[in-house]
Design a protein around this motif. Structure first.
Motif, PDB file in Angstrom:
ATOM      1  N   ASN A  69       0.787  -1.240   0.000  1.00  0.00           N
ATOM      2  CA  ASN A  69       0.000   0.000   0.000  1.00  0.00           C
ATOM      3  C   ASN A  69       0.817   1.288   0.000  1.00  0.00           C
ATOM      4  OD1 ASN A  69      -2.766  -0.499  -0.224  1.00  0.00           O
ATOM      5  ND2 ASN A  69      -2.767  -1.425   1.804  1.00  0.00           N
ATOM      6  N   PHE A  70       1.890   1.341   0.839  1.00  0.00           N
ATOM      7  CA  PHE A  70       2.592   2.627   0.903  1.00  0.00           C
ATOM      8  C   PHE A  70       3.207   2.971  -0.450  1.00  0.00           C
ATOM      9  CE2 PHE A  70       6.278  -0.085   2.045  1.00  0.00           C
ATOM     10  CZ  PHE A  70       7.279   0.483   1.259  1.00  0.00           C
ATOM     11  N   MET A  71       3.556   1.951  -1.234  1.00  0.00           N
ATOM     12  CA  MET A  71       4.138   2.194  -2.564  1.00  0.00           C
ATOM     13  C   MET A  71       3.050   2.711  -3.523  1.00  0.00           C
ATOM     14  SD  MET A  71       6.540  -1.181  -2.906  1.00  0.00           S
ATOM     15  CE  MET A  71       7.956  -1.372  -1.802  1.00  0.00           C
ATOM     16  N   ALA A  72       1.875   2.078  -3.461  1.00  0.00           N
ATOM     17  CA  ALA A  72       0.777   2.504  -4.332  1.00  0.00           C
ATOM     18  C   ALA A  72       0.296   3.906  -3.932  1.00  0.00           C
ATOM     19  CB  ALA A  72      -0.357   1.494  -4.251  1.00  0.00           C
ATOM     20  N   GLU A  73       0.293   4.181  -2.629  1.00  0.00           N
ATOM     21  CA  GLU A  73      -0.106   5.530  -2.167  1.00  0.00           C
ATOM     22  C   GLU A  73       0.893   6.578  -2.675  1.00  0.00           C
ATOM     23  OE1 GLU A  73      -2.374   4.756   2.115  1.00  0.00           O
ATOM     24  OE2 GLU A  73      -0.512   5.914   2.088  1.00  0.00           O
ATOM     25  N   THR A  74       2.175   6.230  -2.620  1.00  0.00           N
ATOM     26  CA  THR A  74       3.199   7.166  -3.103  1.00  0.00           C
ATOM     27  C   THR A  74       2.969   7.455  -4.588  1.00  0.00           C
ATOM     28  OG1 THR A  74       4.740   6.280  -1.474  1.00  0.00           O
ATOM     29  CG2 THR A  74       5.712   7.549  -3.267  1.00  0.00           C
ATOM     30  N   ALA A 120      -2.537  -5.456   1.405  1.00  0.00           N
ATOM     31  CA  ALA A 120      -1.075  -5.529   1.300  1.00  0.00           C
ATOM     32  C   ALA A 120      -0.450  -4.354   2.058  1.00  0.00           C
ATOM     33  CB  ALA A 120      -0.650  -5.531  -0.173  1.00  0.00           C
ATOM     34  N   GLY A 121      -0.320  -4.518   3.355  1.00  0.00           N
ATOM     35  CA  GLY A 121       0.214  -3.454   4.218  1.00  0.00           C
ATOM     36  C   GLY A 121       1.716  -3.552   4.359  1.00  0.00           C
ATOM     37  N   CYS A 122       2.239  -3.092   5.510  1.00  0.00           N
ATOM     38  CA  CYS A 122       3.683  -3.143   5.753  1.00  0.00           C
ATOM     39  C   CYS A 122       3.862  -3.016   7.269  1.00  0.00           C
ATOM     40  CB  CYS A 122       4.375  -1.991   5.029  1.00  0.00           C
ATOM     41  SG  CYS A 122       6.087  -1.722   5.514  1.00  0.00           S
ATOM     42  N   SER A 123       4.513  -3.980   7.886  1.00  0.00           N
ATOM     43  CA  SER A 123       4.646  -3.946   9.353  1.00  0.00           C
ATOM     44  C   SER A 123       5.474  -2.744   9.797  1.00  0.00           C
ATOM     45  CB  SER A 123       5.273  -5.242   9.871  1.00  0.00           C
ATOM     46  OG  SER A 123       6.507  -5.476   9.255  1.00  0.00           O
ATOM     47  N   VAL A 139      10.437   5.834   3.066  1.00  0.00           N
ATOM     48  CA  VAL A 139       9.222   5.800   2.239  1.00  0.00           C
ATOM     49  C   VAL A 139       8.203   4.784   2.765  1.00  0.00           C
ATOM     50  CG1 VAL A 139      10.129   4.109   0.582  1.00  0.00           C
ATOM     51  CG2 VAL A 139       8.496   5.856  -0.202  1.00  0.00           C
ATOM     52  N   ASN A 140       8.658   3.809   3.585  1.00  0.00           N
ATOM     53  CA  ASN A 140       7.740   2.804   4.152  1.00  0.00           C
ATOM     54  C   ASN A 140       6.925   3.432   5.277  1.00  0.00           C
ATOM     55  OD1 ASN A 140       9.975   1.536   2.833  1.00  0.00           O
ATOM     56  ND2 ASN A 140       9.395  -0.407   3.725  1.00  0.00           N
ATOM     57  N   THR A 141       6.083   4.386   4.924  1.00  0.00           N
ATOM     58  CA  THR A 141       5.237   5.097   5.882  1.00  0.00           C
ATOM     59  C   THR A 141       3.899   5.405   5.207  1.00  0.00           C
ATOM     60  OG1 THR A 141       6.375   7.086   5.111  1.00  0.00           O
ATOM     61  CG2 THR A 141       6.971   6.306   7.299  1.00  0.00           C
ATOM     62  N   THR A 142       2.899   5.680   6.033  1.00  0.00           N
ATOM     63  CA  THR A 142       1.597   6.065   5.480  1.00  0.00           C
ATOM     64  C   THR A 142       1.678   7.493   4.933  1.00  0.00           C
ATOM     65  OG1 THR A 142       0.957   6.973   7.607  1.00  0.00           O
ATOM     66  CG2 THR A 142       0.339   4.674   7.179  1.00  0.00           C
ATOM     67  N   ALA A 143       0.656   7.867   4.168  1.00  0.00           N
ATOM     68  CA  ALA A 143       0.598   9.230   3.629  1.00  0.00           C
ATOM     69  C   ALA A 143       0.566  10.253   4.764  1.00  0.00           C
ATOM     70  CB  ALA A 143      -0.627   9.374   2.732  1.00  0.00           C
ATOM     71  N   GLU A 144      -0.091   9.908   5.893  1.00  0.00           N
ATOM     72  CA  GLU A 144      -0.173  10.841   7.033  1.00  0.00           C
ATOM     73  C   GLU A 144       1.216  11.131   7.594  1.00  0.00           C
ATOM     74  OE1 GLU A 144      -2.148   8.266   6.680  1.00  0.00           O
ATOM     75  OE2 GLU A 144      -4.225   8.827   7.083  1.00  0.00           O
ATOM     76  N   ILE A 145       2.053  10.106   7.688  1.00  0.00           N
ATOM     77  CA  ILE A 145       3.419  10.326   8.190  1.00  0.00           C
ATOM     78  C   ILE A 145       4.200  11.164   7.170  1.00  0.00           C
ATOM     79  CG2 ILE A 145       5.610   9.219   8.845  1.00  0.00           C
ATOM     80  CD1 ILE A 145       3.404   8.811  10.945  1.00  0.00           C
ATOM     81  N   LYS A 146       3.974  10.907   5.891  1.00  0.00           N
ATOM     82  CA  LYS A 146       4.698  11.696   4.873  1.00  0.00           C
ATOM     83  C   LYS A 146       4.318  13.181   4.995  1.00  0.00           C
ATOM     84  CE  LYS A 146       5.665   8.032   1.580  1.00  0.00           C
ATOM     85  NZ  LYS A 146       5.045   6.796   2.063  1.00  0.00           N
TER      86      LYS A 146
END
Ligand code: 13P
Ligand code: SF4
Length: 334
Positions: free
Chosen positions: A82-87, A104-107, A133-140
């Protein structure tokens, strides 16, 4: 049609779980639809080999975001997490971005929750926030500059000596950067479940049995693994090392999907996946990456679901940190 698919299947399972005609040639069907719909398939190195083989581009997190930013396709189908697709969506907000399984998340991304991180950040006013980059959009959106394992060292080195830094969310990558650059950083205490599973003892046993084998490791691994590694780097860096190096045997301490490209590029060499602490599990497989399958890619292209949707305001707040990373990478030719 699409709405009913969404109601019946996406809500329940996170992907389009309709059975498909077994006589279909999935690869041919995917090829036909991607042409008809002007879709590009981007796949991470941790995907199954058969998915990497049909992708328009296979790469690491940095390469995939560069491709997403540059593509002129109408649809981006992201075979990754997900974080890749969100990016990709944040960089190409006008495109339809699809992910074959919304679970498809990321621990590692899950180890840094926005409310907790906002509080953490408040304790360090004036600090520059660098997030993996392995973060949610909110963290970005709470970050000044995003980095990946390919450009993290260079991005940190590009900051003035006196700049105070918060690094999130991976403690292993953060500690590794700190040890190489000598920069003091406040590091968030997060980690990836796959990269913390490798067993130093079992890796050293393998090394004893294969005296010439080199240990190569992703910087998300724990310090004892990095200390014994002959080469440390992102997935692309590990792959390139095995291509250029004169040796012939490698113990690979990262998710096992990368071995597919290593074996393709150097069929005469020997690649051994680094073993996990628990010998009974396949813990060096990322369970999230491995949720993606050819069948799900077929259904996703057909029904154009599940789609990544993010609030416009969130995308606008998150974009700056990613664009800054791409600009620095461009300038440094990374
Ligand atoms: P890379 O950017 O090196 O491909 O790493 C991505 C990732 O998720 C590592 O676990
Ligand atoms: Fe996230 Fe770890 Fe999977 Fe990479 S391997 S996507 S960091 S859970």
């Amino acid at each position: 049609m699409m709405n009913s698919v969404k109601k019946l299947n996406i809500d329940r399972a996170g992907f389009v779980d309709l059975e498909i005609d077994k006589s279909l040639n999935l690869v041919e069907e995917i090829n036909r639809m991607r042409k008809e719909k002007s879709a590009v398939i981007l796949a991470h190195f941790y995907q199954e080999g058969e998915i990497q083989d049909i992708a328009d581009f296979v790469g690491d997190s940095l390469g995939l975001s560069q491709q997403a930013a540059a593509t002129d396709a109408d649809i981006i189908l992201f075979a990754g997490v997900n974080f890749m697709a969100e990016t990709a969506k944040i960089l190409a907000p006008g495109k339809k971005v699809l992910i074959p399984d919304i679970n498809a998340g990321c621990s590692l991304a899950d180890s840094c929750l926005p409310a907790d991180f906002a509080k953490f950040k408040e304790k360090y006013p004036g600090y520059t926030v660098i997030s993996y980059v392995n973060t949610t959009a909110e963290i970005k959106a709470l970050t000044d500059i995003i980095c990946t394992s390919t450009n993290a060292l260079e991005i940190i080195k590009s900051l003035p000596e006196e700049e105070k830094i918060i690094f999130a969310p991976d403690r292993n990558l953060g500690n590794y950067i700190q040890s190489v650059t000598g920069r003091e950083m406040v590091i968030w205490d997060g980690a990836c479940h796959v990269h913390e599973e490798f067993s130093l003892e079992r890796i050293l046993e393998l090394k004893n049995e294969n005296a010439k084998a080199q240990i190569i490791a992703h910087p998300e691994c724990e310090k004892p693994i990095l200390i014994v590694a002959d080469h440390i780097g992102s997935t692309t860096s590990l792959l390139n090392y095995t291509i250029k190096d004169k040796g012939d045997t490698y113990i690979v301490a990262t998710e096992s999907g990368i071995l597919h490209q290593m074996r393709k590029a150097s069929p005469h060499k020997n690649f051994i996946p680094a073993p996990p602490k628990d010998s009974t599990c396949a813990c060096n497989d990322c369970k999230y990456m491995k949720l993606i399958s050819l069948k799900k890619i077929y259904n996703t292209l057909k029904y154009e679901l599940p789609e990544i949707t993010l609030e416009q305001d969130l995308m606008d707040r998150a974009r700056g940190s990613i664009v800054r990373m791409l600009e620095i990478s461009d300038r440094l030719k990374l």
